[in-house]
Motif scaffolding. Structure first.
Motif, short mmCIF file in Angstrom:
data_model
loop_
_atom_site.label_atom_id
_atom_site.label_comp_id
_atom_site.label_asym_id
_atom_site.label_seq_id
_atom_site.Cartn_x
_atom_site.Cartn_y
_atom_site.Cartn_z
N GLU A 129 0.83 -1.21 0.00
CA GLU A 129 0.00 0.00 0.00
C GLU A 129 0.86 1.25 0.00
N LEU A 130 1.91 1.27 0.82
CA LEU A 130 2.78 2.45 0.88
C LEU A 130 3.47 2.68 -0.45
N ALA A 131 3.93 1.60 -1.09
CA ALA A 131 4.57 1.73 -2.39
C ALA A 131 3.58 2.24 -3.43
N ASP A 132 2.34 1.76 -3.36
CA ASP A 132 1.31 2.22 -4.31
C ASP A 132 1.02 3.70 -4.12
N LEU A 133 0.91 4.15 -2.88
CA LEU A 133 0.65 5.56 -2.62
C LEU A 133 1.80 6.43 -3.12
N ALA A 134 3.03 5.97 -2.89
CA ALA A 134 4.19 6.72 -3.39
C ALA A 134 4.17 6.77 -4.91
N GLY A 135 3.79 5.67 -5.55
CA GLY A 135 3.71 5.66 -7.01
C GLY A 135 2.66 6.62 -7.53
N ARG A 136 1.53 6.70 -6.85
CA ARG A 136 0.49 7.65 -7.26
C ARG A 136 0.96 9.09 -7.12
N LEU A 137 1.75 9.36 -6.12
CA LEU A 137 2.30 10.71 -5.96
C LEU A 137 3.25 11.06 -7.10
N LEU A 138 4.04 10.09 -7.54
CA LEU A 138 4.95 10.36 -8.65
C LEU A 138 4.15 10.67 -9.92
N GLU A 139 3.09 9.93 -10.14
CA GLU A 139 2.24 10.19 -11.31
C GLU A 139 1.63 11.58 -11.23
N ALA A 140 1.15 11.95 -10.06
CA ALA A 140 0.52 13.26 -9.89
C ALA A 140 1.55 14.38 -10.03
N GLY A 141 2.75 14.16 -9.52
CA GLY A 141 3.79 15.18 -9.59
C GLY A 141 4.24 15.46 -11.01
N GLY A 142 4.11 14.47 -11.87
CA GLY A 142 4.54 14.65 -13.25
C GLY A 142 3.45 15.13 -14.18
N GLY A 143 2.22 15.22 -13.69
CA GLY A 143 1.11 15.64 -14.52
C GLY A 143 1.03 17.15 -14.63
N ALA A 144 0.04 17.61 -15.41
CA ALA A 144 -0.17 19.05 -15.57
C ALA A 144 -0.49 19.66 -14.21
N GLY A 145 0.26 20.69 -13.86
CA GLY A 145 0.06 21.33 -12.57
C GLY A 145 0.63 20.58 -11.41
#
Length: 244
Positions: A129-145
């Motif tokens: 779960e922690l790895a998944d949450l960290a992965g979602r943050l990386l995706e969000a950080g690279g998106g628009a805005g």
């Protein structure tokens, strides 16, 4: 408002946890890392730093400068890597990992798998779960805005070969997330007209406070993609990880 919904405050709080986890795994890995370096006969500091970057994409001059903006690389350190056959340079200065470098990095991933597997055995059920949450943050950080800058763009997404265990995924994803905050910090001090050397030397005071507040505001952007429950799970989960 809960502490999990004050996003700038949350970004500031979790940054210290991310740093602690990153440092803890490096400390626990030192014996195996030294053994690997000695066995290879290579200068491996750069390869270890960029273990999740070099197998994934070329290292551009701009990316290298951003990753090491607070500790600029002397060209001789790159020359050592080229001379020992771990990096090759293109005409434009872009660096690529060789098979020798990739072999060392594969061994380093195995070492980190052993270390995190032992270090976090008691929290093994929480790691996916922690790895998944960290992965979602990386995706969000690279998106628009998302707020990611040059260092984050060079480092994300990290190299994740098939079968990488969740402890290593978490370790490397958190390491990449640190570059998102570093870019936010750099943008904040650049807006104040400062250089990297000047922000390092800047004493406490109003200017420092403005920079840190702006850093937290920008660093908070990826956390908007998580629910309150997700943010709570991430912060409490990282707090519970065993560290040396």
């Amino acid at each position: 408002m809960s502490r999990f919904d004050d996003l700038p405050g949350y970004a500031a709080s979790i940054a210290s946890l991310i740093d602690a986890v990153n440092l803890g795994v490096h400390i626990a890995s030192r014996p195996l890392s030294r053994e690997l370096a000695e066995r290879s006969g290579l200068q491996t500091d750069l390869l270890a730093d960029l273990r999740f970057v070099l197998p994934a994409r070329p290292l551009t001059p701009g990316g290298l400068a951003a990753l090491y903006r607070y500790n600029p690389f002397d060209r001789s350190e790159i020359d050592v890597q080229i001379a020992q056959g771990t990096l090759v340079a293109g005409d434009d200065g872009t660096l690529r990992a060789t098979a020798t470098a990739l072999s060392f990095i594969a061994s380093l991933y195995e070492a980190h798998a052993a270390v995190t597997g032992e270090l976090w055995a008691a929290q093994a059920d929480r790691l996916p779960e922690l790895a998944d949450l960290a992965g979602r943050l990386l995706e969000a950080g690279g998106g628009a805005g998302g707020g990611g800058g040059a260092a984050f763009a060079q480092a994300s997404p990290p190299h994740e070969p098939a079968g990488t265990p969740p402890g290593v995924l978490l370790f490397n994803r958190l390491a990449v997330l640190r570059y998102h905050r570093a870019d936010a910090h750099a943008d904040a001090w650049a807006r104040e007209g400062l250089t990297a050397a000047q922000i390092i030397a800047l004493p406490p005071g109003p200017a420092r406070d403005r920079i840190e507040a702006e850093t937290n505001r920008r660093a908070a952007r990826p956390y908007e993609s998580l629910t309150t429950r997700d943010r709570q799970a991430l912060l409490l989960g990282l707090s519970a990880l065993d560290l040396p």
